[in-house]
Motif scaffolding. Structure first.
Motif, short mmCIF file in Angstrom:
data_model
loop_
_atom_site.label_atom_id
_atom_site.label_comp_id
_atom_site.label_asym_id
_atom_site.label_seq_id
_atom_site.Cartn_x
_atom_site.Cartn_y
_atom_site.Cartn_z
N ILE A 162 32.21 17.55 19.13
CA ILE A 162 32.01 18.56 20.18
C ILE A 162 33.17 18.57 21.18
N MET A 163 33.88 17.46 21.31
CA MET A 163 35.00 17.38 22.26
C MET A 163 36.34 17.72 21.64
N PHE A 164 36.33 18.17 20.38
CA PHE A 164 37.58 18.61 19.75
C PHE A 164 38.16 19.78 20.52
N VAL A 165 37.32 20.70 20.88
CA VAL A 165 37.72 21.83 21.71
C VAL A 165 36.78 21.82 22.91
N GLY A 166 37.30 21.44 24.04
CA GLY A 166 36.50 21.39 25.25
C GLY A 166 37.03 22.36 26.29
N ALA A 167 36.35 22.46 27.38
CA ALA A 167 36.76 23.42 28.41
C ALA A 167 37.05 22.73 29.74
N LEU A 168 37.33 21.45 29.70
CA LEU A 168 37.60 20.73 30.93
C LEU A 168 39.10 20.63 31.17
N TRP A 169 39.57 21.29 32.22
CA TRP A 169 41.00 21.29 32.55
C TRP A 169 41.18 20.64 33.91
N TYR A 170 42.25 19.88 34.06
CA TYR A 170 42.52 19.15 35.29
C TYR A 170 43.92 19.47 35.79
N ASN A 171 44.13 19.27 37.08
CA ASN A 171 45.40 19.60 37.72
C ASN A 171 46.53 18.64 37.39
N ASN A 172 46.19 17.43 37.00
CA ASN A 172 47.23 16.47 36.64
C ASN A 172 46.73 15.53 35.56
N LYS A 173 47.65 14.84 34.95
CA LYS A 173 47.33 13.96 33.82
C LYS A 173 46.42 12.81 34.25
N THR A 174 46.64 12.28 35.44
CA THR A 174 45.83 11.17 35.93
C THR A 174 44.37 11.58 36.06
N GLU A 175 44.11 12.75 36.60
CA GLU A 175 42.73 13.25 36.72
C GLU A 175 42.08 13.38 35.34
N ALA A 176 42.84 13.91 34.39
CA ALA A 176 42.31 14.10 33.04
C ALA A 176 41.97 12.76 32.39
N ILE A 177 42.85 11.79 32.53
CA ILE A 177 42.61 10.46 31.96
C ILE A 177 41.40 9.80 32.61
N ASN A 178 41.34 9.84 33.93
CA ASN A 178 40.21 9.24 34.64
C ASN A 178 38.88 9.88 34.25
N ALA A 179 38.85 11.19 34.13
CA ALA A 179 37.62 11.89 33.73
C ALA A 179 37.21 11.51 32.31
N TRP A 180 38.18 11.48 31.40
CA TRP A 180 37.87 11.13 30.00
C TRP A 180 37.37 9.69 29.89
N ASN A 181 38.00 8.79 30.62
CA ASN A 181 37.65 7.37 30.50
C ASN A 181 36.38 6.99 31.24
N ARG A 182 35.86 7.86 32.07
CA ARG A 182 34.65 7.55 32.82
C ARG A 182 33.46 7.49 31.87
N ARG A 183 32.66 6.47 32.02
CA ARG A 183 31.45 6.29 31.23
C ARG A 183 30.27 6.08 32.15
N VAL A 184 29.08 6.32 31.66
CA VAL A 184 27.86 6.18 32.46
C VAL A 184 27.78 4.79 33.08
N ASP A 185 28.17 3.77 32.37
CA ASP A 185 28.03 2.40 32.86
C ASP A 185 29.08 1.98 33.89
N ASN A 186 30.09 2.83 34.16
CA ASN A 186 31.08 2.44 35.17
C ASN A 186 31.14 3.41 36.34
N GLY A 187 30.14 4.23 36.50
CA GLY A 187 30.00 5.11 37.64
C GLY A 187 31.01 6.16 37.70
#
Length: 67
Positions: free
Chosen positions: A42-67
């Motif tokens: 489902i995440m092969f084609v997603g619609a989440l765009w971020y203003n910078n690479k750091t935001e995109a990485i942080n959003a992707w790496n966020r998991r339920v267990d790390n808040g």
């Protein structure tokens, strides 16, 4: 929480990457899109765009267990 390394896809465990949109029109800002390499995920084609690479990485790496 930016470690510059993407975790595997939270849905399928596949390899992840950040796609950069350089902006097609003059003056248009760049945007960054985290995605999965697995065509069947489902995440092969997603619609989440971020203003910078750091935001995109942080959003992707966020998991339920790390808040």
């Amino acid at each position: 929480m930016n470690n510059e390394k993407l975790k595997p896809c939270p849905f399928c465990g596949g390899k992840a990457d950040i796609i950069e949109n350089s902006g097609r029109k003059k003056g248009e800002a760049k945007s960054f899109h985290p995605c999965c390499h697995n065509e069947k995920c489902i995440m092969f084609v997603g619609a989440l765009w971020y203003n910078n690479k750091t935001e995109a990485i942080n959003a992707w790496n966020r998991r339920v267990d790390n808040g």
